[in-house]
Design an enzyme around this catalytic site. Structure first.
Site, short mmCIF file in Angstrom:
data_model
loop_
_atom_site.label_atom_id
_atom_site.label_comp_id
_atom_site.label_asym_id
_atom_site.label_seq_id
_atom_site.Cartn_x
_atom_site.Cartn_y
_atom_site.Cartn_z
N ARG A 91 23.83 31.02 50.73
CA ARG A 91 25.30 31.04 50.71
C ARG A 91 25.87 31.92 51.81
NH1 ARG A 91 27.38 34.04 45.80
NH2 ARG A 91 27.34 32.16 44.56
N TYR A 92 25.21 33.05 52.08
CA TYR A 92 25.69 33.97 53.11
C TYR A 92 24.78 33.83 54.32
CZ TYR A 92 27.86 35.93 48.94
OH TYR A 92 28.57 36.09 47.78
N CYS A 104 10.65 33.28 33.01
CA CYS A 104 10.95 34.71 32.89
C CYS A 104 10.11 35.28 31.76
CB CYS A 104 12.43 34.91 32.56
SG CYS A 104 13.53 34.13 33.75
N CYS A 108 17.22 35.40 28.58
CA CYS A 108 18.46 36.07 28.21
C CYS A 108 19.46 34.99 27.82
CB CYS A 108 18.99 36.86 29.40
SG CYS A 108 17.72 37.90 30.15
N ARG A 113 21.69 31.01 35.01
CA ARG A 113 20.85 29.85 35.35
C ARG A 113 20.19 29.28 34.09
NH1 ARG A 113 18.51 33.04 40.18
NH2 ARG A 113 20.27 32.96 41.62
N ASP A 309 31.78 36.55 40.47
CA ASP A 309 31.21 35.52 41.33
C ASP A 309 32.05 34.27 41.11
OD1 ASP A 309 29.45 34.28 43.10
OD2 ASP A 309 27.73 35.32 42.23
N LYS A 316 30.81 36.32 45.82
CA LYS A 316 31.13 37.49 45.01
C LYS A 316 32.30 38.26 45.62
CE LYS A 316 26.36 38.57 43.69
NZ LYS A 316 25.79 37.59 44.62
C1 LIG Z 1 24.57 37.68 45.12
C2 LIG Z 1 23.98 36.77 46.07
C3 LIG Z 1 23.30 37.27 47.20
C4 LIG Z 1 23.12 38.72 47.46
O1 LIG Z 1 24.33 39.34 47.65
P1 LIG Z 1 24.42 40.90 47.94
O2 LIG Z 1 25.87 41.19 47.76
O3 LIG Z 1 23.94 41.14 49.32
O4 LIG Z 1 23.57 41.60 46.92
C5 LIG Z 1 22.80 36.35 48.09
N1 LIG Z 1 22.93 35.02 47.91
C6 LIG Z 1 23.57 34.52 46.83
C7 LIG Z 1 23.67 33.06 46.68
C8 LIG Z 1 24.12 35.38 45.88
O5 LIG Z 1 24.72 34.88 44.81
S1 SF4 Z 2 19.04 36.69 33.40
FE1 SF4 Z 2 18.13 34.63 33.49
S2 SF4 Z 2 16.81 34.67 35.29
FE2 SF4 Z 2 17.23 36.81 34.74
S3 SF4 Z 2 15.54 37.39 33.39
FE3 SF4 Z 2 17.21 36.70 32.08
S4 SF4 Z 2 16.76 34.52 31.73
FE4 SF4 Z 2 15.54 35.16 33.50
#
Ligand SMILES: *Cc1c(COP(=O)(O)O)cnc(C)c1O
Ligand code: SF4
Length: 349
Positions: A91-92, A104, A108, A113, A309, A316
């Site tokens: 994304r960035y 995992c 959670c 996801r 986000d 974000k």
């Molecule tokens: C949060 C995120 C990151 C990391 O972002 P930082 O602000 O640098 O921690 C990178 N890619 C995606 C898609 C994200 O959602």
């Molecule tokens: S938040 Fe989602 S990806 Fe992260 S440990 Fe929990 S279940 Fe796994």
């Protein structure tokens, strides 16, 4: 090959509502539909942290009927459209997420996801991983690679070591980050031996995911200390969860406790719009009030960014309590104790 201690623990995890119903004496039947839709896994260690039904540990890991509510978005952050290859979210320009694991240590209930983790469609094949590495290697703008998933730390040491080595040797990759909840749910996985292996891939950062002070146990602290002693810079990403940690005293105890474990609070995430998680959402106002209550009362090191986000892959954005009350030749700024102070500013240019 003999399983390692942590792999054995993972194998002994609780994975069905029926097992849970036996332990806590409730009717499992209504939750069958939830279990069918979203997987369940609770490690023996994390199960042990539950003190009673409905407590903050329980709420994070036990399926709930409200997960079936049909509101929310399947892909709240538009991640699928940001995937040039299945294992990468880009994304960035300078950072990419590398999804190296589809499972995992524990699932959670509030996971963003959750439509994917622990489901067959999320398993990364050897080919997906290779395509991911090829994509990162062919994209010189990527300086920061974030291993995520799922949870990278459920991979066997040899597999993780191989992936880290491949990413580490790409010349334009300057730092590697690991995102993992294993220090919270399976701290025994963080062995001395494992930390020695990680040391080869510096500069290495690791963000973990503690949400409640009750998760800051002696075992978790030892796991974090072993990582910190290996020179790994530790951060924490907390999700603001209704009924779990949406109170100033809980959040401040959590953040102060993390600093004692050498873990720096990095983000407080506002719950996103993922389907099946609406019951965990708080208002943004609640989050801002908590952040405002921390300021002036806890070490600046304990203050993360409160971030939201935005849907559709818009990224974000940090949210700040509004403390500049007036802008102009003179500013009116609100202090941590609520006073308003005038401050002379330069005329705008
Ligand atoms: C949060 C995120 C990151 C990391 O972002 P930082 O602000 O640098 O921690 C990178 N890619 C995606 C898609 C994200 O959602
Ligand atoms: S938040 Fe989602 S990806 Fe992260 S440990 Fe929990 S279940 Fe796994």
């Amino acid at each position: 090959m003999a399983l390692e201690v942590w792999q054995q623990a993972l194998k002994e995890s609780l994975t069905s509502v029926a097992q849970l119903a036996d332990l806590f004496d409730f009717d499992a039947q209504p939750l069958a539909a939830v279990e069918d839709k979203y997987p369940l896994r609770i490690t023996p260690y994390y199960l042990n942290l539950i003190e009673k039904v409905g407590d903050p540990i329980w709420k994070q890991c036990v399926p709930d009927l409200r997960e079936l509510a049909a509101d929310g978005l399947a892909d709240p952050l538009g991640e699928d459209s940001l995937s040039p290859v299945p294992a990468v979210i880009h994304r960035y320009p300078d950072r990419a997420i590398f999804l190296v694991s589809g499972s995992c240590a524990g699932y959670c209930r509030f996971c963003t996801r959750k439509r994917k983790v622990g489901c067959p469609g999320m398993v990364m094949s050897f080919r997906d991983l290779r395509d991911g590495i090829d994509y990162i290697a062919a994209t010189p703008g990527i300086r920061d690679v974030i291993l995520s998933g799922g949870d990278p730390l459920v991979l066997p040491d040899a597999v993780l070591e191989d992936l880290l080595a491949r990413v580490h040797q790409i010349p334009h990759v300057e730092i590697i980050r690991i995102g993992t909840r294993v220090p919270v749910t399976l701290p025994e996985r963080i062995s001395e031996h494992f930390c020695t292996m990680l040391k080869k891939f510096h500069p290495l950062y690791l963000n973990t995911h503690f949400n409640h002070p009750r998760e800051l146990t002696e075992s978790a602290a030892q796991a974090c200390l072993r990582l910190a002693d290996a020179g790994i810079v530790l951060g924490n990403q907390t999700v603001l969860l209704r009924g779990v940690n949406d109170q100033p005293q809980i959040i401040s105890a959590l953040f102060r406790g993390l600093l004692k474990m050498r873990v720096r609070p990095y983000y407080l995430h506002h719950m996103d719009l993922a389907q099946g998680t609406a019951h965990f959402r708080t208002s943004v106002e609640t989050g801002l009030k908590i952040m405002a209550s921390l300021r002036g009362h806890v070490s600046g090191l304990a203050l993360p960014y409160y971030v939201i986000d935005l849907p559709g892959g818009r990224g974000k954005v940090p949210l700040l309590p509004q403390d500049v009350m007036k802008i102009g030749d003179s500013l009116a700024i609100r202090t941590a104790s609520g006073d308003i102070v005038e401050y002379p500013d330069l005329p705008s240019e």
